[in-house]
Enzyme design. Sequence first.
Site, PDB file in Angstrom:
ATOM      1  N   THR A   7      75.791  17.888  40.873  1.00 18.41           N
ATOM      2  CA  THR A   7      75.227  16.840  41.721  1.00 18.41           C
ATOM      3  C   THR A   7      73.744  16.599  41.423  1.00 18.41           C
ATOM      4  O   THR A   7      72.997  17.532  41.153  1.00 18.41           O
ATOM      5  CB  THR A   7      75.394  17.160  43.226  1.00 18.41           C
ATOM      6  OG1 THR A   7      74.905  16.040  43.978  1.00 18.41           O
ATOM      7  CG2 THR A   7      74.645  18.406  43.652  1.00 18.41           C
ATOM      8  N   ASP A  69      82.630  14.719  44.877  1.00 17.52           N
ATOM      9  CA  ASP A  69      82.470  13.289  45.148  1.00 17.52           C
ATOM     10  C   ASP A  69      82.979  13.029  46.562  1.00 17.52           C
ATOM     11  O   ASP A  69      84.054  13.492  46.943  1.00 17.52           O
ATOM     12  CB  ASP A  69      83.225  12.421  44.141  1.00 17.52           C
ATOM     13  CG  ASP A  69      82.650  11.004  44.125  1.00 17.52           C
ATOM     14  OD1 ASP A  69      81.428  10.853  43.956  1.00 17.52           O
ATOM     15  OD2 ASP A  69      83.421  10.045  44.293  1.00 17.52           O
ATOM     16  N   PHE A 153      72.026  14.209  56.388  1.00 16.50           N
ATOM     17  CA  PHE A 153      71.592  13.158  55.455  1.00 16.50           C
ATOM     18  C   PHE A 153      72.675  12.076  55.422  1.00 16.50           C
ATOM     19  O   PHE A 153      73.719  12.195  56.065  1.00 16.50           O
ATOM     20  CB  PHE A 153      71.352  13.739  54.060  1.00 16.50           C
ATOM     21  CG  PHE A 153      72.608  14.239  53.373  1.00 16.50           C
ATOM     22  CD1 PHE A 153      73.106  15.493  53.655  1.00 16.50           C
ATOM     23  CD2 PHE A 153      73.290  13.438  52.465  1.00 16.50           C
ATOM     24  CE1 PHE A 153      74.269  15.957  53.050  1.00 16.50           C
ATOM     25  CE2 PHE A 153      74.459  13.895  51.841  1.00 16.50           C
ATOM     26  CZ  PHE A 153      74.941  15.155  52.144  1.00 16.50           C
ATOM     27  N   GLY A 154      72.408  11.033  54.663  1.00 15.17           N
ATOM     28  CA  GLY A 154      73.401   9.978  54.451  1.00 15.17           C
ATOM     29  C   GLY A 154      73.859   9.353  55.766  1.00 15.17           C
ATOM     30  O   GLY A 154      73.049   8.903  56.582  1.00 15.17           O
ATOM     31  N   HIS A 182      83.868  17.948  55.740  1.00 18.54           N
ATOM     32  CA  HIS A 182      84.642  17.608  54.546  1.00 18.54           C
ATOM     33  C   HIS A 182      84.245  18.506  53.369  1.00 18.54           C
ATOM     34  O   HIS A 182      85.081  19.082  52.698  1.00 18.54           O
ATOM     35  CB  HIS A 182      84.357  16.137  54.214  1.00 18.54           C
ATOM     36  CG  HIS A 182      82.894  15.770  54.307  1.00 18.54           C
ATOM     37  ND1 HIS A 182      82.175  15.917  55.472  1.00 18.54           N
ATOM     38  CD2 HIS A 182      81.994  15.347  53.384  1.00 18.54           C
ATOM     39  CE1 HIS A 182      80.918  15.566  55.272  1.00 18.54           C
ATOM     40  NE2 HIS A 182      80.783  15.218  54.000  1.00 18.54           N
TER      41      HIS A 182
HETATM   42  P1  ITT Z   1      76.011  12.879  43.090  1.00 14.25           P
HETATM   43  O1  ITT Z   1      77.020  11.840  42.632  1.00 14.25           O
HETATM   44  O2  ITT Z   1      74.921  13.086  42.131  1.00 14.25           O
HETATM   45  O3  ITT Z   1      76.668  14.149  43.518  1.00 14.25           O
HETATM   46  P2  ITT Z   1      75.784  11.041  45.346  1.00 14.25           P
HETATM   47  O4  ITT Z   1      74.774  10.901  46.442  1.00 14.25           O
HETATM   48  O5  ITT Z   1      76.093   9.809  44.535  1.00 14.25           O
HETATM   49  O6  ITT Z   1      75.309  12.255  44.414  1.00 14.25           O
HETATM   50  P3  ITT Z   1      78.497  11.036  46.409  1.00 14.25           P
HETATM   51  O7  ITT Z   1      78.918   9.929  45.521  1.00 14.25           O
HETATM   52  O8  ITT Z   1      79.428  12.198  46.559  1.00 14.25           O
HETATM   53  O9  ITT Z   1      77.094  11.641  45.955  1.00 14.25           O
HETATM   54  O10 ITT Z   1      78.180  10.537  47.876  1.00 14.25           O
HETATM   55  C1  ITT Z   1      78.013   9.190  48.162  1.00 14.25           C
HETATM   56  C2  ITT Z   1      77.175   9.001  49.376  1.00 14.25           C
HETATM   57  O11 ITT Z   1      77.909   9.391  50.539  1.00 14.25           O
HETATM   58  C3  ITT Z   1      75.881   9.809  49.451  1.00 14.25           C
HETATM   59  O12 ITT Z   1      74.856   9.219  48.720  1.00 14.25           O
HETATM   60  C4  ITT Z   1      75.624   9.788  50.950  1.00 14.25           C
HETATM   61  O13 ITT Z   1      75.033   8.572  51.341  1.00 14.25           O
HETATM   62  C5  ITT Z   1      77.029   9.860  51.509  1.00 14.25           C
HETATM   63  N1  ITT Z   1      77.401  11.254  51.826  1.00 14.25           N
HETATM   64  C6  ITT Z   1      77.926  12.189  50.996  1.00 14.25           C
HETATM   65  N2  ITT Z   1      78.091  13.333  51.640  1.00 14.25           N
HETATM   66  C7  ITT Z   1      77.680  13.140  52.903  1.00 14.25           C
HETATM   67  C8  ITT Z   1      77.595  13.942  54.058  1.00 14.25           C
HETATM   68  O14 ITT Z   1      77.973  15.215  54.038  1.00 14.25           O
HETATM   69  N3  ITT Z   1      77.110  13.408  55.167  1.00 14.25           N
HETATM   70  C9  ITT Z   1      76.716  12.124  55.219  1.00 14.25           C
HETATM   71  N4  ITT Z   1      76.744  11.288  54.184  1.00 14.25           N
HETATM   72  C10 ITT Z   1      77.230  11.796  53.026  1.00 14.25           C
END
Ligand code: ITT
Length: 196
Positions: A7, A69, A153-154, A182
Site C-alpha cells: 500500500t 484493496d 481516515f477516508g 473489513h
Molecule cells: P493503496 O491502493 O495504495 O493501498 P488506496 O487509498 O488507493 O491505497 P484502496 O483503493 O484500498 O486504497 O482504498 C480506496 C479508498 O477507500 C481509500 O483511499 C479511502 O478513501 C477508502 N478507505 C479504504 N479503507 C478505508 C477504511 O478502513 N475506512 C475508511 N475509508 C477507507
Amino acid sequence: MKLVLATANPDKAVEIRSIIGASVYGLELAPRPAEVADVVEDGDTLEANARLKARAIADAAQLPALADDTGLEIDALGGAPGIHAARYAGEDATYADNVAKVLAEMESITDPAERRARFRTVVMVRWPDGREVVAEGVVEGHITAGPRGDGGFGYDPIFVPDDTAPRSFSELSDDEKNAISHRGRALRALAEALAD
Ligand code: ITT
C-alpha cells in the site's frame, strides 16, 4: 516470514501493521519500496486491483508482497463508490471531497434503513513466482447524515458499523475499529490461511 507492504496509503499501512502484527507471530513487514511508481488500479474487481498492487511490489522487491484493496458499497447509490472509493470525487480528490460527494448524493434519503452500506476488503499475499493467498473481510453498516468523530481516515466519519451503532468508525479507538473492520476481518482470515 518477511512480507513487503504494497500500500501507498500511510493510513492503511498503520492499520495493516497493527492487525497483522497481532495475528502472525514473528512476521517482518518491510515498507513499500520508495522507487516503485504508483500502480494503476484499472482492474474490475477488488481482487484484481489487489493483485495488480501485490504483483508490482513482489516483482520489484523479489519478496512476497501484502496488498489490500478496499471498496465502500452504498446500496442507495447502486453500489457506488465501490472499487472507485479513492477517486470518487475526481482524480485528486481528498478524503473530505469524497465524503462530501457521498453526503450530497444521499441528502434526500433520511431513513437510516435506506442508507445501508458495507466496506469490503480483499487482501492478498503474492510471491514473485505467482503463488497467492487471498482473503476477504466485510463489515455491514449505514451512512450517517453528516461526519462524526475525529479518528480513522477516508469514509470513517460517515460509516456506522452495525456492531458499534450509533458510533461511527471515527468515534472508535484504533483497536475497536480493527476488531470489527473489513480490514481486520480480511487480515485475520489471511493469517489463518497462511498458517494452513
Ligand atoms: P493503496 O491502493 O495504495 O493501498 P488506496 O487509498 O488507493 O491505497 P484502496 O483503493 O484500498 O486504497 O482504498 C480506496 C479508498 O477507500 C481509500 O483511499 C479511502 O478513501 C477508502 N478507505 C479504504 N479503507 C478505508 C477504511 O478502513 N475506512 C475508511 N475509508 C477507507
